[in-house]
Scaffold this active site. Structure first.
Site, PDB file in Angstrom:
ATOM      1  N   GLU A   1       0.527  -1.517   0.349  1.00  9.72           N
ATOM      2  CA  GLU A   1      -0.285   0.120   0.148  1.00  9.72           C
ATOM      3  C   GLU A   1       1.000   1.442  -0.121  1.00  9.72           C
ATOM      4  OE1 GLU A   1      -3.041  -0.410  -0.279  1.00  9.72           O
ATOM      5  OE2 GLU A   1      -3.802  -2.240   0.170  1.00  9.72           O
TER       6      GLU A   1
ATOM      7  N   CYS B   1      -2.405   9.108   3.261  1.00  8.94           N
ATOM      8  CA  CYS B   1      -2.225   8.079   1.959  1.00  8.94           C
ATOM      9  C   CYS B   1      -2.980   8.832   0.223  1.00  8.94           C
ATOM     10  CB  CYS B   1      -2.099   6.702   1.491  1.00  8.94           C
ATOM     11  SG  CYS B   1      -3.600   5.864   2.625  1.00  8.94           S
TER      12      CYS B   1
HETATM   13  P1  NAD Z   1       8.603   4.974   4.514  1.00 13.13           P
HETATM   14  O1  NAD Z   1       8.351   3.836   2.617  1.00 13.13           O
HETATM   15  O2  NAD Z   1       9.701   5.398   4.352  1.00 13.13           O
HETATM   16  O3  NAD Z   1       8.342   3.693   5.467  1.00 13.13           O
HETATM   17  C1  NAD Z   1       7.616   2.812   5.296  1.00 13.13           C
HETATM   18  C2  NAD Z   1       8.156   2.085   6.897  1.00 13.13           C
HETATM   19  O4  NAD Z   1       9.177   1.127   5.115  1.00 13.13           O
HETATM   20  C3  NAD Z   1       8.710   2.591   7.535  1.00 13.13           C
HETATM   21  O5  NAD Z   1       8.650   1.706   8.435  1.00 13.13           O
HETATM   22  C4  NAD Z   1      10.154   1.866   7.730  1.00 13.13           C
HETATM   23  O6  NAD Z   1      10.966   2.173   8.803  1.00 13.13           O
HETATM   24  C5  NAD Z   1      10.512   1.321   6.428  1.00 13.13           C
HETATM   25  N1  NAD Z   1      11.814   0.503   5.453  1.00 13.13           N
HETATM   26  C6  NAD Z   1      12.328   2.144   5.231  1.00 13.13           C
HETATM   27  N2  NAD Z   1      13.208   1.430   3.868  1.00 13.13           N
HETATM   28  C7  NAD Z   1      12.981   0.079   3.800  1.00 13.13           C
HETATM   29  C8  NAD Z   1      13.364  -0.835   2.882  1.00 13.13           C
HETATM   30  N3  NAD Z   1      14.165  -0.033   2.001  1.00 13.13           N
HETATM   31  N4  NAD Z   1      13.090  -2.325   3.134  1.00 13.13           N
HETATM   32  C9  NAD Z   1      11.928  -2.627   4.247  1.00 13.13           C
HETATM   33  N5  NAD Z   1      11.407  -1.245   4.413  1.00 13.13           N
HETATM   34  C10 NAD Z   1      11.557  -0.604   4.788  1.00 13.13           C
HETATM   35  O7  NAD Z   1       7.228   5.728   4.026  1.00 13.13           O
HETATM   36  P2  NAD Z   1       6.813   6.790   5.249  1.00 13.13           P
HETATM   37  O8  NAD Z   1       7.336   8.365   5.324  1.00 13.13           O
HETATM   38  O9  NAD Z   1       6.922   6.102   6.347  1.00 13.13           O
HETATM   39  O10 NAD Z   1       5.422   7.132   4.875  1.00 13.13           O
HETATM   40  C11 NAD Z   1       4.834   8.185   3.769  1.00 13.13           C
HETATM   41  C12 NAD Z   1       3.905   7.209   2.739  1.00 13.13           C
HETATM   42  O11 NAD Z   1       3.547   5.907   2.920  1.00 13.13           O
HETATM   43  C13 NAD Z   1       3.610   8.188   2.107  1.00 13.13           C
HETATM   44  O12 NAD Z   1       4.100   8.108   0.716  1.00 13.13           O
HETATM   45  C14 NAD Z   1       2.066   8.044   1.571  1.00 13.13           C
HETATM   46  O13 NAD Z   1       1.499   7.968   0.747  1.00 13.13           O
HETATM   47  C15 NAD Z   1       2.379   5.700   2.606  1.00 13.13           C
HETATM   48  N6  NAD Z   1       1.021   5.717   2.497  1.00 13.13           N
HETATM   49  C16 NAD Z   1       0.151   5.224   2.165  1.00 13.13           C
HETATM   50  C17 NAD Z   1      -0.641   4.590   2.850  1.00 13.13           C
HETATM   51  C18 NAD Z   1      -1.592   3.482   2.145  1.00 13.13           C
HETATM   52  O14 NAD Z   1      -2.308   2.763   2.409  1.00 13.13           O
HETATM   53  N7  NAD Z   1      -1.475   3.284   0.275  1.00 13.13           N
HETATM   54  C19 NAD Z   1      -1.551   4.522   4.471  1.00 13.13           C
HETATM   55  C20 NAD Z   1      -0.165   5.735   4.822  1.00 13.13           C
HETATM   56  C21 NAD Z   1       0.837   6.142   4.220  1.00 13.13           C
END
Ligand code: NAD
Length: 478
Positions: A249, A283
């Site tokens: 997501e 999101c």
């Molecule tokens: P992010 O991708 O930076 O981090 C998300 C998670 O992934 C964190 O727990 C982080 O520690 C982990 N992570 C970071 N690098 C990783 C890697 N290489 N491998 C595995 N895990 C890793 O996102 P964010 O800044 O925490 O969240 C914001 C983003 O999330 C926005 O783009 C938003 O639109 C999206 N979002 C989407 C939904 C949805 O349901 N579609 C819901 C909420 C947020």
């Protein structure tokens, strides 16, 4: 109901194999309303991750055989315990995430509702018998250990969107919240420690290295990831190594289309909150607002008034509607986008003043009809920066709304509901709201189109993503 010995203000530990455990290293947790560290969370070592996965694998052998009704009974117990502690969790939520109490509590209640919804959902199965000498029993079986990774904008809700269906389906789970907001989920682990057998629910925390270590771990059968599209692509690459099942997501750049027949005074606040609730860190927030030229100026004026009057500040203070940006990295990113927009000559409308105290506050900022190709229109800001875009022709605005690599959600505002639904059907997104926004249900599939996701969360469709079909061919004559 509940565990009165849990201290929500300190002692944050991971839940691994039914035990609350600390770690040698710790990560700092910052209150975004002040920009200061107020707590520390464990930084899970590789050995602790291995232990969590092994314990989840061991627990899976028994848990998959626990009757569905019993598994669901435990989800109901978990829901009751979280509900009983919703106030304490919400206060902690405000400190680590920034959102004011009411919204924080509402998020805990979403988690409660999701647990209850999956506690009531049946897992389908059927028998095929065409009189050709055999019957085929088609059933769904769980996958194994789920690797769950969640972001900082809805740290409780989005974690339980994974925990509830994964455990209902008979999987076990290792969940990692974002390093920016680990505390509520660590306390949720502590609260739920005795609800599930040891190893069924594991919650670990750590820094930037932990996510990649998890997605590369061969002990996981599936990854369920919520976060940015860029990280989602890295997760997908990691999953390919051993063909782990995958649900992603990801980001969005949702368009809302406002038709000329709306009552501007009636819809302005809802449209405003659809863009700025949770300080626009959603999101499925409205991130591009297309307004018909006949009402463009009047809606812009109403939104400007709201931007100038709605209080942005510390979520712990009475009267605050919008809290800070959750972390410094995101604050710098959004401020950079605002500065670039200003430098390129776009017309910015700035909302009420924000505190100047080291917290990550950004005023609500509207951009008056920027060019379609500008970064404020094309990129997901994930912060309080909203472009208002004028349109005159419906076919043209649908094309502009669809001209995005994202396809998460969208909204159409009109008194003519049939016409709005007809427009909705032409939008290339997984969810479309008519005359409302931000409403998601546990019984309804939520799926990002295009680069907003891969797979489905929520609904029966979301439950079945945690399972795989098995067909058993049984001959009649033996
Ligand atoms: P992010 O991708 O930076 O981090 C998300 C998670 O992934 C964190 O727990 C982080 O520690 C982990 N992570 C970071 N690098 C990783 C890697 N290489 N491998 C595995 N895990 C890793 O996102 P964010 O800044 O925490 O969240 C914001 C983003 O999330 C926005 O783009 C938003 O639109 C999206 N979002 C989407 C939904 C949805 O349901 N579609 C819901 C909420 C947020």
């Amino acid at each position: 109901m509940g565990n009165s010995s849990v201290d929500f203000l300190c002692d944050y530990r991971m839940l691994i194999d039914g035990q609350l455990v600390d770690s040698a290293e710790r990560i700092e947790v910052i209150n975004p309303a002040h920009g200061e560290c107020f707590a520390a969370a464990p930084d899970c070592s590789e050995a602790q991750l291995n232990h969590a996965v092994e314990s989840a694998q061991r627990a899976f052998r028994k848990w998959r055989g626990v009757p569905l009704k019993e598994r669901q009974g435990m989800l109901l117990q978990a829901a009751a315990i979280l509900e009983a502690h919703a106030d304490e969790l919400a206060r902690l939520f405000t400190r680590e995430q920034g959102r004011p109490f009411d919204g924080a509590r509402a998020e805990v209640m979403i988690a409660v509702n999701w647990l209850r919804a999956y506690a009531a959902m049946d897992i389908p199965g059927h028998v095929i018998d065409k009189g050709d000498g055999q019957r085929v029993e088609v059933r769904h079986v769980p996958l194994g250990v789920v690797c769950a990774i969640s972001p900082w904008n809805f740290p409780v809700n989005l974690a339980f969107w994974k925990i509830a269906p994964a455990l209902a389906a008979g999987n076990t789970i290792v969940l990692k919240p974002s390093p920016f907001t680990p505390l509520c989920m660590l306390k949720a682990g502590e609260l739920l420690r005795d609800v599930f057998p040891a190893g069924v629910l594991n919650i670990i925390s750590g820094g930037d290295e932990l996510g990649p270590l998890m997605t590369a771990h061969p002990g996981f059968a599936k990854i369920s990831f919520t976060g940015s599209t860029a990280t989602g692509k890295r997760v997908m690459e990691a999953a390919a190594r051993d063909l782990k099942r995958l649900t992603l997501e990801l980001g969005g750049n949702d368009a809302a289309i406002v038709m000329p027949d709306v009552d501007v005074d009636q819809v302005a606040l809802q449209i405003f909150m659809g863009a700025f609730y949770n300080t626009a860190q959603i999101c499925v927030a409205t991130k591009r607002l297309y307004v018909h030229e006949n009402i463009y100026d009047s809606l812009k004026d109403r939104l400007t008034e709201l931007a100038k009057t709605i209080k942005v500040g510390d979520g712990a203070e009475q009267g605050t509607v919008l809290g800070p940006i959750q972390n410094k990295r995101q604050f710098d990113r959004v401020m950079g986008m605002i500065e670039d927009a200003r430098a390129s000559g776009l017309t910015l409308i700035e909302g009420a003043q924000v505190p100047n105290n080291g917290g990550y506050f950004i005023p609500v900022t509207l951009v008056d009809n920027p060019p379609e190709e500008s970064a404020v229109v094309q990129d997901e800001a994930f912060g309080p920066l909203l472009p208002l875009l004028r349109f005159s022709d419906v076919a043209d605005v649908i094309e502009r709304a669809n001209a995005s690599e994202y396809g998460l959600a969208g909204a159409v505002w009109s008194k003519d509901v049939d016409k709005a639904v007809a427009i909705a059907k032409r939008l290339e997104t997984g969810t479309v709201w008519i005359n409302q926004n931000l409403k998601l249900r546990a019984d309804t599939p939520f799926a990002g189109h295009k680069q907003s996701g891969f797979g489905i969360e929520n609904g029966l469709e979301g439950l079945l993503e945690y399972m795989v079909p098995q067909a058993i061919y049984v001959p009649h004559n033996t």
